[in-house]
Design an enzyme around this catalytic site. Structure first.
Site, mmCIF file in Angstrom:
data_model
loop_
_atom_site.group_PDB
_atom_site.id
_atom_site.type_symbol
_atom_site.label_atom_id
_atom_site.label_comp_id
_atom_site.label_asym_id
_atom_site.label_seq_id
_atom_site.Cartn_x
_atom_site.Cartn_y
_atom_site.Cartn_z
ATOM 1 N N LYS A 103 40.199 41.768 47.695
ATOM 2 C CA LYS A 103 39.550 42.594 46.678
ATOM 3 C C LYS A 103 38.510 41.759 45.954
ATOM 4 O O LYS A 103 38.827 40.700 45.410
ATOM 5 C CB LYS A 103 40.579 43.137 45.679
ATOM 6 C CG LYS A 103 39.985 44.019 44.588
ATOM 7 C CD LYS A 103 41.082 44.581 43.676
ATOM 8 C CE LYS A 103 40.492 45.472 42.595
ATOM 9 N NZ LYS A 103 41.555 46.036 41.694
ATOM 10 N N VAL A 117 39.662 52.498 50.760
ATOM 11 C CA VAL A 117 38.705 53.091 49.826
ATOM 12 C C VAL A 117 38.472 52.111 48.688
ATOM 13 O O VAL A 117 39.425 51.623 48.072
ATOM 14 C CB VAL A 117 39.233 54.431 49.270
ATOM 15 C CG1 VAL A 117 38.246 55.008 48.249
ATOM 16 C CG2 VAL A 117 39.464 55.423 50.408
ATOM 17 N N LYS A 155 35.458 46.082 45.548
ATOM 18 C CA LYS A 155 35.350 46.396 46.973
ATOM 19 C C LYS A 155 36.535 45.761 47.693
ATOM 20 O O LYS A 155 36.907 44.624 47.396
ATOM 21 C CB LYS A 155 34.026 45.868 47.535
ATOM 22 C CG LYS A 155 32.804 46.584 46.963
ATOM 23 C CD LYS A 155 31.533 46.113 47.647
ATOM 24 C CE LYS A 155 30.315 46.873 47.139
ATOM 25 N NZ LYS A 155 30.391 48.315 47.445
ATOM 26 N N ASP A 185 45.857 53.852 34.232
ATOM 27 C CA ASP A 185 45.130 54.606 35.262
ATOM 28 C C ASP A 185 46.084 55.047 36.373
ATOM 29 O O ASP A 185 45.752 54.974 37.557
ATOM 30 C CB ASP A 185 43.985 53.775 35.836
ATOM 31 C CG ASP A 185 42.941 54.640 36.560
ATOM 32 O OD1 ASP A 185 42.842 55.843 36.241
ATOM 33 O OD2 ASP A 185 42.231 54.108 37.430
ATOM 34 N N GLY A 230 37.685 50.704 45.003
ATOM 35 C CA GLY A 230 37.986 51.187 43.666
ATOM 36 C C GLY A 230 36.711 51.344 42.858
ATOM 37 O O GLY A 230 35.599 51.133 43.359
ATOM 38 N N LYS A 231 36.882 51.722 41.582
ATOM 39 C CA LYS A 231 35.722 51.911 40.715
ATOM 40 C C LYS A 231 34.942 50.616 40.533
ATOM 41 O O LYS A 231 33.719 50.617 40.449
ATOM 42 C CB LYS A 231 36.180 52.420 39.342
ATOM 43 C CG LYS A 231 36.688 53.851 39.326
ATOM 44 C CD LYS A 231 37.106 54.235 37.916
ATOM 45 C CE LYS A 231 37.675 55.642 37.872
ATOM 46 N NZ LYS A 231 38.175 56.001 36.525
#
Length: 267
Positions: A47, A25, A31, A134, A27-28
């Protein structure tokens, strides 16, 4: 970037292949995909972060925590005109969000192990005056019955710098909602939320019938001030731990490593 590094990174990228059968998945701000280094068979995570979202803190945290078993190892970091690319260790097993979705809730013994490891991971990060900022189920990778890995350091912040309401709102502490300076209590509150989710199976303040429009920060702040519901299936130690981690008044809350790790639920 010296010639030797350029040669090494070019050779590495020539020898990798994207693994479309392994889905991650995004992240904010980044990719992600799984890649395989063909000569060795080793899997990595690639990433890519758009240049407008790039911060210096993420590679720094990787560097500072490179010898800590609870953090993801960084192999390569390079910046192009459009993005920053990080080559990271791949951890099989998935994150706590998917784990909880599958198992509905987690036993006290297994939760104790997970939370104990996260407590040590956060303390190690805090020793450098850095907060994760976070912490949530999605940012904890879990190899069951072995260990956790705290991941995604893009929102890490230096202690005592001016704060904003960044991160994931469901995990924001009362102090963060009030825009007080960043401090370690941000992470300890989030750990309390995460512990609650593991033990109970749902969020303490966000209800199943809430939609994103209704569940705003004012509603969250109001609900944080109410006493937690008691659950008879929890042990006294577990119930007291949740209450102490999520006490609205910070003066009565567990919000330091020493107070968290010494609580009877973890000891």
């Amino acid at each position: 970037m010296d010639d030797r590094f350029v040669k090494e990174i070019n050779q590495f990228f020539a020898e990798i292949k994207i693994q479309n059968n392994v889905r991650l998945v995004d992240g904010k701000f980044g990719k992600m995909c799984v890649i395989k280094h063909e000569p060795t068979g080793k899997l990595f995570v690639k990433k890519s972060v758009a240049i407008k979202y790039v911060t210096e803190i993420e590679p720094l945290v990787h560097q500072l925590m490179k010898d800590n078993r609870y953090f993801i190892k960084l192999y390569y970091s390079l910046t192009t005109l459009k993005s920053q690319i990080l080559i990271l260790d791949y951890v099989a097993g998935g994150d706590l969000f998917d784990f909880l979705k599958k198992h509905k809730k987690v036993s006290e013994a297994e939760t104790r192990s997970i939370v104990g490891q996260l407590t040590e991971a956060l303390n190690a990060l805090h020793s450098y005056k850095i907060i994760h900022n976070d912490l949530k189920l999605e940012n904890v990778l879990y190899v069951r019955h072995k260990q956790i890995y705290l991941c995604d350091y893009g929102l890490c912040k230096i202690v005592n710098t001016s704060s904003c309401r960044d991160g994931t709102k469901e995990y924001m502490s009362p102090e963060k909602l009030k825009r007080q300076n960043y401090d370690v209590h941000v992470d300890w509150w989030a750990l309390g939320i995460l512990t609650y989710e593991l033990l109970i199976g749902h969020h303490p303040y966000k209800h199943s019938n809430d939609n994103e429009e209704d569940f705003d920060l004012d509603v969250l702040q109001q609900r944080q001030q109410k006493k937690l519901h008691k659950y008879n299936f929890l042990s006294s130690d577990a119930q007291k731990f949740l209450e102490a981690m999520l006490m609205y008044n910070i003066n009565y809350r567990l919000c330091t490593y020493e107070t968290v790790i010494k609580h009877s639920f973890l000891s």
